[in-house]
Structures are given as structure tokens and as C-alpha cells.
Design a protein around this motif. Structure first.
Motif, PDB file in Angstrom:
ATOM      1  N   ASN A  53       1.612  -8.726  15.870  1.00 59.31           N
ATOM      2  CA  ASN A  53       0.610  -7.847  15.252  1.00 59.31           C
ATOM      3  C   ASN A  53       0.370  -8.234  13.798  1.00 59.31           C
ATOM      4  O   ASN A  53       0.568  -7.418  12.880  1.00 59.31           O
ATOM      5  N   PRO A  54      -0.079  -9.458  13.536  1.00 60.10           N
ATOM      6  CA  PRO A  54      -0.235  -9.892  12.136  1.00 60.10           C
ATOM      7  C   PRO A  54      -1.263  -9.075  11.361  1.00 60.10           C
ATOM      8  O   PRO A  54      -1.062  -8.775  10.178  1.00 60.10           O
ATOM      9  N   LEU A  56      -2.056  -5.938  11.746  1.00 61.21           N
ATOM     10  CA  LEU A  56      -1.493  -4.620  11.429  1.00 61.21           C
ATOM     11  C   LEU A  56      -0.569  -4.713  10.217  1.00 61.21           C
ATOM     12  O   LEU A  56      -0.647  -3.878   9.301  1.00 61.21           O
ATOM     13  N   TYR A  57       0.285  -5.712  10.189  1.00 64.12           N
ATOM     14  CA  TYR A  57       1.237  -5.807   9.085  1.00 64.12           C
ATOM     15  C   TYR A  57       0.569  -6.273   7.794  1.00 64.12           C
ATOM     16  O   TYR A  57       1.035  -5.928   6.692  1.00 64.12           O
ATOM     17  N   LEU A  58      -0.507  -7.029   7.893  1.00 62.95           N
ATOM     18  CA  LEU A  58      -1.283  -7.345   6.692  1.00 62.95           C
ATOM     19  C   LEU A  58      -1.938  -6.078   6.138  1.00 62.95           C
ATOM     20  O   LEU A  58      -1.993  -5.879   4.924  1.00 62.95           O
ATOM     21  N   SER A  59      -2.427  -5.233   7.035  1.00 60.79           N
ATOM     22  CA  SER A  59      -3.020  -3.971   6.576  1.00 60.79           C
ATOM     23  C   SER A  59      -1.953  -3.053   5.992  1.00 60.79           C
ATOM     24  O   SER A  59      -2.194  -2.346   5.010  1.00 60.79           O
ATOM     25  N   PHE A  60      -0.739  -3.074   6.573  1.00 55.60           N
ATOM     26  CA  PHE A  60       0.374  -2.329   5.982  1.00 55.60           C
ATOM     27  C   PHE A  60       0.666  -2.838   4.567  1.00 55.60           C
ATOM     28  O   PHE A  60       0.900  -2.053   3.641  1.00 55.60           O
ATOM     29  N   ALA A  61       0.678  -4.168   4.410  1.00 60.11           N
ATOM     30  CA  ALA A  61       0.975  -4.761   3.101  1.00 60.11           C
ATOM     31  C   ALA A  61      -0.088  -4.366   2.071  1.00 60.11           C
ATOM     32  O   ALA A  61       0.237  -4.048   0.918  1.00 60.11           O
ATOM     33  N   ALA A  62      -1.357  -4.397   2.492  1.00 58.69           N
ATOM     34  CA  ALA A  62      -2.438  -4.017   1.577  1.00 58.69           C
ATOM     35  C   ALA A  62      -2.293  -2.565   1.149  1.00 58.69           C
ATOM     36  O   ALA A  62      -2.425  -2.229  -0.037  1.00 58.69           O
ATOM     37  N   ALA A 161     -10.504   3.604   3.460  1.00 58.45           N
ATOM     38  CA  ALA A 161     -10.836   2.325   4.092  1.00 58.45           C
ATOM     39  C   ALA A 161      -9.591   1.637   4.644  1.00 58.45           C
ATOM     40  O   ALA A 161      -9.590   1.150   5.789  1.00 58.45           O
ATOM     41  N   LEU A 162      -8.516   1.590   3.854  1.00 59.81           N
ATOM     42  CA  LEU A 162      -7.300   0.931   4.309  1.00 59.81           C
ATOM     43  C   LEU A 162      -6.622   1.724   5.419  1.00 59.81           C
ATOM     44  O   LEU A 162      -6.077   1.142   6.362  1.00 59.81           O
ATOM     45  N   CYS A 169      -6.052  -1.396  13.709  1.00 55.81           N
ATOM     46  CA  CYS A 169      -5.157  -2.511  14.040  1.00 55.81           C
ATOM     47  C   CYS A 169      -3.934  -2.069  14.830  1.00 55.81           C
ATOM     48  O   CYS A 169      -3.194  -2.924  15.341  1.00 55.81           O
ATOM     49  N   THR A 170      -3.696  -0.767  14.920  1.00 59.03           N
ATOM     50  CA  THR A 170      -2.525  -0.270  15.643  1.00 59.03           C
ATOM     51  C   THR A 170      -2.764  -0.324  17.145  1.00 59.03           C
ATOM     52  O   THR A 170      -3.764   0.203  17.633  1.00 59.03           O
ATOM     53  N   PRO A 171      -1.883  -0.963  17.922  1.00 64.25           N
ATOM     54  CA  PRO A 171      -2.023  -0.974  19.379  1.00 64.25           C
ATOM     55  C   PRO A 171      -2.083   0.452  19.914  1.00 64.25           C
ATOM     56  O   PRO A 171      -1.211   1.269  19.598  1.00 64.25           O
ATOM     57  N   PRO A 172      -3.107   0.791  20.692  1.00 65.59           N
ATOM     58  CA  PRO A 172      -3.273   2.182  21.137  1.00 65.59           C
ATOM     59  C   PRO A 172      -2.126   2.705  21.980  1.00 65.59           C
ATOM     60  O   PRO A 172      -1.894   3.914  22.028  1.00 65.59           O
ATOM     61  N   ASP A 173      -1.377   1.810  22.645  1.00 68.32           N
ATOM     62  CA  ASP A 173      -0.264   2.272  23.476  1.00 68.32           C
ATOM     63  C   ASP A 173       1.061   2.292  22.713  1.00 68.32           C
ATOM     64  O   ASP A 173       2.107   2.585  23.280  1.00 68.32           O
TER      65      ASP A 173
END
Length: 248
Positions: A53-54, A56-62, A161-162, A169-173
Motif C-alpha cells: 500500500n505505497p 496509503l503510506y505516502l498519504s500518511f507521511a504527508a 484534502a489529505l 487510499c485505504t483498502p475498503p476491506d
């Protein structure tokens, strides 16, 4: 107004909105995972999950860097207004700022999906940077109202926005598995790192004040410049996300 009345006044509209949401908000069914508690807790910290999940984790970092920037100045804001600027009626100043910034964020919310979440981050962060720069220079209540409104408007727009990008980006399941990880990036790390940066910035201040019998350092305008510097770092993961988005 007595404190019970204040609490009731604040709690009543929140409770009302919650009750209305029960009937109006429709969530899709999420597949239940029968994993153990510890396994669920550690799921999002697995290197394999990060590699899968790259975005998702980039969005977490931002979001983490953005939140660190906010925490550089936010814990010191009221002390700064009171003891550096000498604004005693800071509640009125902050009230005006929050009302105007909230109105601006509501209006701007219409454009997030239209422009694109990642693309919207850049002007929103630009607005926040302008507000931080303004807060560094202003020295009066009216000046704080103007610069603070710009700063907090950018803050709310960036956060929206973030936050929306993380949601997409989060997997729905696996939504539940990532909520704890989101709190680590959005709350835990920023509330440790941000105030530490702010404290380091104001450490050399010659001005002090007394609180509960303790001598403490008065925050200086440098906290806003430090916050701006950290905020610029959030562009790195956002640009990486845009690059990935361009490939898909």
C-alpha cells in the motif's frame, strides 16, 4: 455561565448531529476480519503491508508532516498571544479566526473533488504558509485576526484534502486495521515531534513568565517560521503521490 451549562451547550448540538447521522449516513458493509487483537494492532506496521500500500503510506507521511507543522506552534499559541503580544482578550480573537476559517473551509470544500485532492493540497498549503508568515510579523489583535484566519483556513483545507486522500487510499476491506496506524501518523508522532521543535525554537528567548510558581519561557514568533519550514516538507510525499497517480 456555569460550567455545566457551558458543557451542555456544547454537547447538545454534537449529540443532535450524531443522532441525525445515524439515519442519514449510509456506510457500505465492511468484511469482518477474525484476526487476534495483537495481530490486528500490528497489521499496519508490517513491512509487507507497507509495500502493498505505497500510496496509503505516502498519504500518511504527508499528513504526519502537515500535522507536525501544526503542532510546532499550536501548543504555544495562547501563551504567545497572552505573553508575547500582550493580547488579554485572546478568546475573542481566536473565536473570530475559527469562525471565519471554518466558513472559508466549507466554501473551499466544493472545489476539492473538482480540482483533485492532491492538486488542492498545494494552494491550500500555500494559504497556510502565507498565514504563518503573517503571524510571524503581526503584533496586534486585528493583525492576528487577519493572519490567523488565513493560516487556519489553509490548515482546515489541507486537513480536508489529505484526509480525503487517506480515505481513498485505504483498502475498503481493511479500514479498521488502518485506523490505529492513522492515529500514529496523525496524532501520536506529531504531538511528540511538533512541540519538541517548538520548544527548541523558543529555548533561547530572554522573556519569561510565571505559571503555577514555575518560570517558563515566552514563545517567540520563530515558531511560525519553524512550522512553515516543516510544512514545506509535506510536499515531498505529495509530489511522490502525484507521480504515482500519473502512472496509473
Amino acid at each position: 455561565m456555569p460550567w455545566p451549562a457551558v458543557i451542555g451547550t456544547c454537547a447538545a448540538p454534537v449529540s443532535a448531529v450524531g443522532l441525525i447521522a445515524v439515519f442519514l449516513v449510509k456506510d457500505e458493509a465492511v468484511r469482518s476480519e477474525n484476526a487476534g487483537g495483537l495481530k490486528s494492532l500490528l497489521y499496519g506496521l508490517s513491512p509487507n503491508v507497507v509495500r502493498e500500500n505505497p500510496a496509503l503510506y505516502l498519504s500518511f507521511a504527508a499528513f504526519c508532516l502537515f500535522s507536525v507543522a501544526v503542532q510546532v506552534f499550536f501548543p504555544f499559541l495562547i501563551i504567545y498571544l497572552q505573553n508575547f503580544l500582550g493580547i488579554k482578550d485572546y478568546a475573542i480573537v481566536l473565536g473570530v479566526v475559527l469562525i471565519l476559517a471554518s466558513a472559508a473551509s466549507v466554501v473551499s470544500g466544493r472545489f476539492i473533488d473538482r480540482v483533485g485532492k492532491l492538486r488542492f493540497v498545494f494552494p491550500a498549503a500555500g494559504v497556510m504558509l502565507a498565514g504563518l508568515a503573517g503571524m510571524y510579523f503581526v503584533r496586534s489583535g486585528p493583525g492576528v485576526m487577519v493572519a490567523g484566519t488565513v493560516m487556519m483556513s489553509g490548515y482546515m483545507m489541507c486537513s480536508a484534502a489529505l484526509g480525503a486522500e487517506i480515505r481513498d487510499c485505504t483498502p475498503p476491506d481493511r479500514v479498521g486495521h488502518f485506523q490505529g496506524i492513522r492515529m500514529i501518523f496523525a496524532v501520536l508522532l506529531p504531538m511528540i515531534i511538533g512541540p519538541a521543535i517548538g520548544a527548541a525554537v523558543i529555548r533561547g528567548s530572554d522573556s519569561t513568565y510565571i505559571e503555577l510558581g514555575q518560570v517558563k519561557t515566552v514563545p517567540t514568533p520563530g515558531i511560525f517560521l519553524a512550522a512553515a519550514a516543516v510544512l514545506l516538507l509535506c510536499f515531498i510525499p505529495v509530489l511522490a503521490l502525484k507521480k504515482r497517480e500519473g502512472r496509473t
